[in-house]
Design a protein around this motif. Sequence first.
Motif, PDB file in Angstrom:
ATOM      1  N   GLY A  50     -67.591 105.496 -37.905  1.00  9.01           N
ATOM      2  CA  GLY A  50     -68.103 105.843 -36.593  1.00  9.01           C
ATOM      3  C   GLY A  50     -66.976 106.033 -35.600  1.00  9.01           C
ATOM      4  N   ILE A  51     -67.282 106.754 -34.530  1.00 10.08           N
ATOM      5  CA  ILE A  51     -66.277 107.019 -33.512  1.00 10.08           C
ATOM      6  C   ILE A  51     -66.919 107.039 -32.138  1.00 10.08           C
ATOM      7  CG2 ILE A  51     -66.511 109.538 -33.790  1.00 10.08           C
ATOM      8  CD1 ILE A  51     -63.453 109.717 -33.264  1.00 10.08           C
ATOM      9  N   ARG A  52     -66.267 106.386 -31.201  1.00 14.02           N
ATOM     10  CA  ARG A  52     -66.721 106.446 -29.803  1.00 14.02           C
ATOM     11  C   ARG A  52     -66.295 107.795 -29.257  1.00 14.02           C
ATOM     12  NH1 ARG A  52     -67.679 101.151 -27.249  1.00 14.02           N
ATOM     13  NH2 ARG A  52     -67.116  99.490 -28.711  1.00 14.02           N
ATOM     14  N   TRP A  53     -67.285 108.584 -28.826  1.00 13.84           N
ATOM     15  CA  TRP A  53     -66.988 109.965 -28.473  1.00 13.84           C
ATOM     16  C   TRP A  53     -65.950 110.067 -27.357  1.00 13.84           C
ATOM     17  CZ3 TRP A  53     -67.728 114.390 -30.779  1.00 13.84           C
ATOM     18  CH2 TRP A  53     -67.512 115.560 -30.066  1.00 13.84           C
ATOM     19  N   GLY A  54     -66.076 109.257 -26.349  1.00  8.40           N
ATOM     20  CA  GLY A  54     -65.199 109.382 -25.186  1.00  8.40           C
ATOM     21  C   GLY A  54     -63.768 108.969 -25.460  1.00  8.40           C
ATOM     22  N   VAL A  55     -63.572 107.759 -25.961  1.00  7.19           N
ATOM     23  CA  VAL A  55     -62.214 107.227 -26.108  1.00  7.19           C
ATOM     24  C   VAL A  55     -61.644 107.413 -27.502  1.00  7.19           C
ATOM     25  CG1 VAL A  55     -62.557 105.568 -24.268  1.00  7.19           C
ATOM     26  CG2 VAL A  55     -63.076 104.906 -26.628  1.00  7.19           C
ATOM     27  N   GLY A  56     -62.499 107.761 -28.460  1.00  9.94           N
ATOM     28  CA  GLY A  56     -61.994 108.056 -29.794  1.00  9.94           C
ATOM     29  C   GLY A  56     -61.729 106.858 -30.685  1.00  9.94           C
ATOM     30  N   LEU A  57     -62.180 105.665 -30.288  1.00 10.12           N
ATOM     31  CA  LEU A  57     -61.991 104.502 -31.161  1.00 10.12           C
ATOM     32  C   LEU A  57     -62.813 104.681 -32.427  1.00 10.12           C
ATOM     33  CD1 LEU A  57     -62.093 101.593 -28.577  1.00 10.12           C
ATOM     34  CD2 LEU A  57     -60.111 102.438 -29.840  1.00 10.12           C
ATOM     35  N   THR A  58     -62.227 104.284 -33.549  1.00 10.65           N
ATOM     36  CA  THR A  58     -62.874 104.512 -34.840  1.00 10.65           C
ATOM     37  C   THR A  58     -63.186 103.210 -35.563  1.00 10.65           C
ATOM     38  OG1 THR A  58     -60.717 104.746 -35.914  1.00 10.65           O
ATOM     39  CG2 THR A  58     -61.766 106.766 -35.113  1.00 10.65           C
ATOM     40  N   TYR A  59     -64.197 103.276 -36.421  1.00 15.84           N
ATOM     41  CA  TYR A  59     -64.675 102.113 -37.173  1.00 15.84           C
ATOM     42  C   TYR A  59     -65.061 102.576 -38.573  1.00 15.84           C
ATOM     43  CZ  TYR A  59     -65.187 100.629 -32.347  1.00 15.84           C
ATOM     44  OH  TYR A  59     -64.945 100.355 -31.022  1.00 15.84           O
ATOM     45  N   TYR A  60     -64.872 101.676 -39.557  1.00 15.75           N
ATOM     46  CA  TYR A  60     -65.123 102.057 -40.939  1.00 15.75           C
ATOM     47  C   TYR A  60     -65.848 100.958 -41.697  1.00 15.75           C
ATOM     48  CZ  TYR A  60     -61.749 105.673 -39.875  1.00 15.75           C
ATOM     49  OH  TYR A  60     -61.100 106.734 -39.297  1.00 15.75           O
ATOM     50  N   GLY A  61     -66.674 101.398 -42.662  1.00 16.37           N
ATOM     51  CA  GLY A  61     -67.256 100.453 -43.587  1.00 16.37           C
ATOM     52  C   GLY A  61     -66.187  99.950 -44.548  1.00 16.37           C
ATOM     53  N   ASP A  62     -66.363  98.750 -45.056  1.00 15.86           N
ATOM     54  CA  ASP A  62     -65.348  98.130 -45.910  1.00 15.86           C
ATOM     55  C   ASP A  62     -65.032  98.966 -47.147  1.00 15.86           C
ATOM     56  OD1 ASP A  62     -66.458  94.714 -45.282  1.00 15.86           O
ATOM     57  OD2 ASP A  62     -65.070  96.011 -44.191  1.00 15.86           O
ATOM     58  N   SER A  63     -66.024  99.645 -47.685  1.00 12.50           N
ATOM     59  CA  SER A  63     -65.826 100.371 -48.940  1.00 12.50           C
ATOM     60  C   SER A  63     -64.996 101.642 -48.787  1.00 12.50           C
ATOM     61  CB  SER A  63     -67.183 100.721 -49.562  1.00 12.50           C
ATOM     62  OG  SER A  63     -67.923 101.548 -48.686  1.00 12.50           O
ATOM     63  N   VAL A  64     -64.772 102.082 -47.557  1.00  4.61           N
ATOM     64  CA  VAL A  64     -64.033 103.338 -47.359  1.00  4.61           C
ATOM     65  C   VAL A  64     -62.759 103.164 -46.543  1.00  4.61           C
ATOM     66  CG1 VAL A  64     -66.217 104.606 -47.480  1.00  4.61           C
ATOM     67  CG2 VAL A  64     -65.218 104.070 -45.239  1.00  4.61           C
TER      68      VAL A  64
END
Length: 122
Positions: A50-64
Amino acid sequence: QVQLVESGGGLVQPGDSLRLSCAASDRPFSSSFMGWFRQLPGKEREFVAGIRWGVGLTYYGDSVKGRFTISRDKSTNTVFLQMNSLHPEDTAVYYCARAISYTFQASEYKHWGQGIQVTVSS
């Protein structure tokens, strides 16, 4: 009605790379959260990235983590998922989705793409 259209799926071999795209029909709010999920038949949708549209912070599931990268292009309202070192276990239907704000819960996403098949097989 917001439309999200995924593209870029297909059949690849283990170890290959693939890039998915998700084009939105409108410009998301800065507070919007764009996510990629995947789903196997009979199973719940799994948060991938996932990504916060405005600031661009990203997040990932553990498997990827360490293999997939999410990014966005504000000029075209498009979100990308770069998938490297693909495994057979990555085989699934991948969905792009938009939520009002940061969340990993599929039930909180209001808008969904139609889904696109990714198959990793030798």
